[in-house]
Write a protein that holds these residues in place. Structure first.
Motif, PDB file in Angstrom:
ATOM      1  N   ILE A  72       0.840  -1.204   0.000  1.00  0.00           N
ATOM      2  CA  ILE A  72       0.000   0.000   0.000  1.00  0.00           C
ATOM      3  C   ILE A  72       0.873   1.252   0.000  1.00  0.00           C
ATOM      4  N   LEU A  84      -6.043   1.337  -2.349  1.00  0.00           N
ATOM      5  CA  LEU A  84      -6.865   1.223  -1.143  1.00  0.00           C
ATOM      6  C   LEU A  84      -8.167   0.493  -1.435  1.00  0.00           C
ATOM      7  N   ILE A 115      -4.115  -0.052   7.121  1.00  0.00           N
ATOM      8  CA  ILE A 115      -4.197   0.934   6.047  1.00  0.00           C
ATOM      9  C   ILE A 115      -3.792   2.307   6.568  1.00  0.00           C
TER      10      ILE A 115
END
Length: 135
Positions: A72, A84, A115
């Motif tokens: 990510i 995402l 995240i």
């Protein structure tokens, strides 16, 4: 030379962040949910014994989290924010379970935290590069 410096900066930010977050926040989450659902955890471990598996001397779930945050972060730095959405879809598809409500809460909080950590790495990298005129 600038590209090499950027890569080195990212690796340093990533390694420091992984040590900090794996030994604090993610350890706290793991302990919190293990204590609140001890009986359910034993049942889950009997069904799916992934927690005991090791890969590169790491618990397999820890390794997957590190890889997730790395991917990510790299894609965010490469100006590809749809990663995402891709990870959100992957997480939904692989974590849905009909009878493990607490386990789903654990994965939801853990995935959102993961995240968020990757986004923190992204912003730390961007701000460091701007501060040091690497951009």
């Amino acid at each position: 030379m600038i590209l090499l410096s950027k890569i080195l900066v990212f690796i340093i930010i990533f390694i420091i962040g992984e040590f900090l977050f794996n030994f604090t926040w993610f350890a706290y989450l793991r302990n919190y949910f293990e204590k609140s659902v001890i009986a359910q955890e034993k049942e889950i471990k009997n069904e799916n014994n992934n927690d005991d598996k090791k890969f590169l001397y790491l618990n397999i779930s820890t390794f997957k989290g590190i890889m997730e945050r790395f991917i990510i972060s790299v894609f965010l730095i490469s100006n590809f924010p749809p990663i995402l959405i891709v990870f959100g879809t992957l997480k939904l598809g692989t974590r849905i379970s009909e009878h493990k409500e607490i386990k789903n809460d654990y994965f939801l909080i853990g995935n959102l935290s993961s995240i968020l950590v990757a986004i923190i790495y992204f912003y730390a990298f961007k701000h460091f590069c701007i501060y040091k005129n690497f951009a």
